[in-house]
Design a protein around this motif. Sequence first.
Motif, PDB file in Angstrom:
ATOM      1  N   TYR A  88       0.834  -1.197   0.000  1.00 53.26           N
ATOM      2  CA  TYR A  88       0.000   0.000   0.000  1.00 53.26           C
ATOM      3  C   TYR A  88       0.868   1.246   0.000  1.00 53.26           C
ATOM      4  O   TYR A  88       1.913   1.273   0.673  1.00 53.26           O
ATOM      5  CB  TYR A  88      -0.918   0.017   1.224  1.00 53.26           C
ATOM      6  N   GLY A 112       0.337   7.112   1.525  1.00 48.93           N
ATOM      7  CA  GLY A 112      -0.886   7.883   1.731  1.00 48.93           C
ATOM      8  C   GLY A 112      -2.022   7.035   2.267  1.00 48.93           C
ATOM      9  O   GLY A 112      -2.745   7.450   3.185  1.00 48.93           O
ATOM     10  N   ASP A 113      -2.189   5.837   1.711  1.00 54.17           N
ATOM     11  CA  ASP A 113      -3.248   4.949   2.198  1.00 54.17           C
ATOM     12  C   ASP A 113      -2.984   4.506   3.629  1.00 54.17           C
ATOM     13  O   ASP A 113      -3.911   4.403   4.450  1.00 54.17           O
ATOM     14  CB  ASP A 113      -3.358   3.713   1.288  1.00 54.17           C
ATOM     15  N   ARG A 148      -3.850   7.346   5.955  1.00 50.37           N
ATOM     16  CA  ARG A 148      -5.307   7.503   6.051  1.00 50.37           C
ATOM     17  C   ARG A 148      -5.914   6.444   6.956  1.00 50.37           C
ATOM     18  O   ARG A 148      -6.803   6.737   7.764  1.00 50.37           O
ATOM     19  CB  ARG A 148      -5.929   7.428   4.660  1.00 50.37           C
ATOM     20  N   VAL A 149      -5.428   5.225   6.859  1.00 51.76           N
ATOM     21  CA  VAL A 149      -5.936   4.155   7.728  1.00 51.76           C
ATOM     22  C   VAL A 149      -5.606   4.456   9.185  1.00 51.76           C
ATOM     23  O   VAL A 149      -6.458   4.300  10.075  1.00 51.76           O
ATOM     24  CB  VAL A 149      -5.340   2.800   7.308  1.00 51.76           C
ATOM     25  N   GLU A 184      -9.537   6.694   8.691  1.00 53.57           N
ATOM     26  CA  GLU A 184     -10.351   6.664   7.480  1.00 53.57           C
ATOM     27  C   GLU A 184     -10.471   5.227   6.965  1.00 53.57           C
ATOM     28  O   GLU A 184      -9.682   4.354   7.295  1.00 53.57           O
ATOM     29  CB  GLU A 184      -9.717   7.550   6.395  1.00 53.57           C
ATOM     30  N   SER A 185     -11.483   5.017   6.145  1.00 54.99           N
ATOM     31  CA  SER A 185     -11.713   3.694   5.567  1.00 54.99           C
ATOM     32  C   SER A 185     -11.113   3.639   4.159  1.00 54.99           C
ATOM     33  O   SER A 185     -11.442   4.458   3.297  1.00 54.99           O
ATOM     34  CB  SER A 185     -13.215   3.398   5.508  1.00 54.99           C
ATOM     35  N   VAL A 186     -10.210   2.678   3.955  1.00 47.57           N
ATOM     36  CA  VAL A 186      -9.580   2.462   2.661  1.00 47.57           C
ATOM     37  C   VAL A 186      -9.825   1.010   2.270  1.00 47.57           C
ATOM     38  O   VAL A 186      -9.471   0.100   3.015  1.00 47.57           O
ATOM     39  CB  VAL A 186      -8.061   2.756   2.703  1.00 47.57           C
ATOM     40  N   ASP A 187     -10.425   0.793   1.124  1.00 48.82           N
ATOM     41  CA  ASP A 187     -10.790  -0.557   0.707  1.00 48.82           C
ATOM     42  C   ASP A 187      -9.596  -1.502   0.735  1.00 48.82           C
ATOM     43  O   ASP A 187      -8.574  -1.257   0.085  1.00 48.82           O
ATOM     44  CB  ASP A 187     -11.374  -0.528  -0.714  1.00 48.82           C
ATOM     45  N   ALA A 236      -7.332  -2.057   2.832  1.00 41.30           N
ATOM     46  CA  ALA A 236      -6.149  -1.705   3.616  1.00 41.30           C
ATOM     47  C   ALA A 236      -6.400  -1.717   5.115  1.00 41.30           C
ATOM     48  O   ALA A 236      -5.474  -1.952   5.894  1.00 41.30           O
ATOM     49  CB  ALA A 236      -5.631  -0.327   3.195  1.00 41.30           C
ATOM     50  N   ASN A 237      -7.626  -1.448   5.528  1.00 40.24           N
ATOM     51  CA  ASN A 237      -7.904  -1.329   6.962  1.00 40.24           C
ATOM     52  C   ASN A 237      -7.543  -2.592   7.743  1.00 40.24           C
ATOM     53  O   ASN A 237      -6.864  -2.526   8.771  1.00 40.24           O
ATOM     54  CB  ASN A 237      -9.382  -0.990   7.175  1.00 40.24           C
ATOM     55  N   ASN A 246      -4.348  -2.321  10.207  1.00 38.79           N
ATOM     56  CA  ASN A 246      -4.716  -2.228  11.624  1.00 38.79           C
ATOM     57  C   ASN A 246      -4.613  -3.554  12.371  1.00 38.79           C
ATOM     58  O   ASN A 246      -4.206  -3.588  13.531  1.00 38.79           O
ATOM     59  CB  ASN A 246      -6.143  -1.683  11.765  1.00 38.79           C
TER      60      ASN A 246
END
Length: 343
Positions: free
Chosen positions: A46, A49-50, A53-54, A58-61, A63-64, A68
């Motif tokens: 990833y 930036g993604d 954001r996680v 934020e929700s990232v398709d 990647a969360n 996490n």
Amino acid sequence: MRQTTIENIAAGRRERRRRWIIVNSLLLVLACMLCIGMLMMGNTIYPPGDVIRVLMGESVDGANFAVNTIRLPRMLAGLFAGIAFGIAGNTFQTMLRNPLANPDILGITAGSSVAALFCILILRTSNTTISIAAVIAALVTVVIIYVLSKGRSFSVGRLILVGIGVQAMLGAMISYLLLIGAQQDIATAFRWLSGSLNGSQMNAIIPLMISVVVCAPIVMILGKHLSILELGEESASSLGLNTDRTRILLILSSVAMIAIATATTGPIAFVAFLSGPIAKRLVGAGYSNVIPAGLVGLNLVLAADLIGQFAFEVRFPVGIITGILGAPYLLYLLIRMNRKGSL
């Protein structure tokens, strides 16, 4: 002439301080890069930036869950375990004035491993119980080694030899636990014994994080006293240092960190052994080696984990990589000390 001497001393002190700050800054930058790399890299890579954001919620398709649930706990486990192993190893080496006097060689890590394995294979207890048992076992191991090595006078060489003997005995106990353990748990136990960050979970690393946050500052505060202890018992006492109280605080703090780190990630080989000497060579003399040793330790663990995951066709636990790095240095150190007559 006197003024020139004072100016030279002050200039040397400023130079040593500048070197200490630069080395620690570079180690910190490297640690941040490795942390970012561990969060980015996996079966799917990833972009930064993604990942940011996680981490910001934020929700990232796709990647969360990866970031996490899998990568963040793994990175935090490696980070805090590296700090714990690095600081604890440096503390024992400096306090006992011998590079072989570290938790791996003395058998303290093995004592924690026996307790943790007993809880995992036999009792099947919670992570909190495993951590408590590991700390108690490490303290008992320290007491046993001290009592067995105590003679008419304190000898570091005798303490190391007793520690090696205790480690061999504890290694036999580990083998016995593996023999009587349930077959379905053996693979997990072997993976844990090799030192691994696989399967790290946030709830399991909380005791490790607490131990480092509480104990590491204690060792840092006592960093100057640790340097005085390196001068020897008589010199330290003549300078007004309460050696017994200082040693007890340093040993309790270091043992707590090393035991809980071992219970969390397994005995990651040679990190406690390598961190102090590497840090001392990087920063030189004149300033406390505690913070550099912790930074070197976490960089070793994170870098070794990335190498084990992505440098080979087969993925290796982090302890395998650190073992490959540390074994040649141990042999070199033994040969050098034998030539000097230190053994």
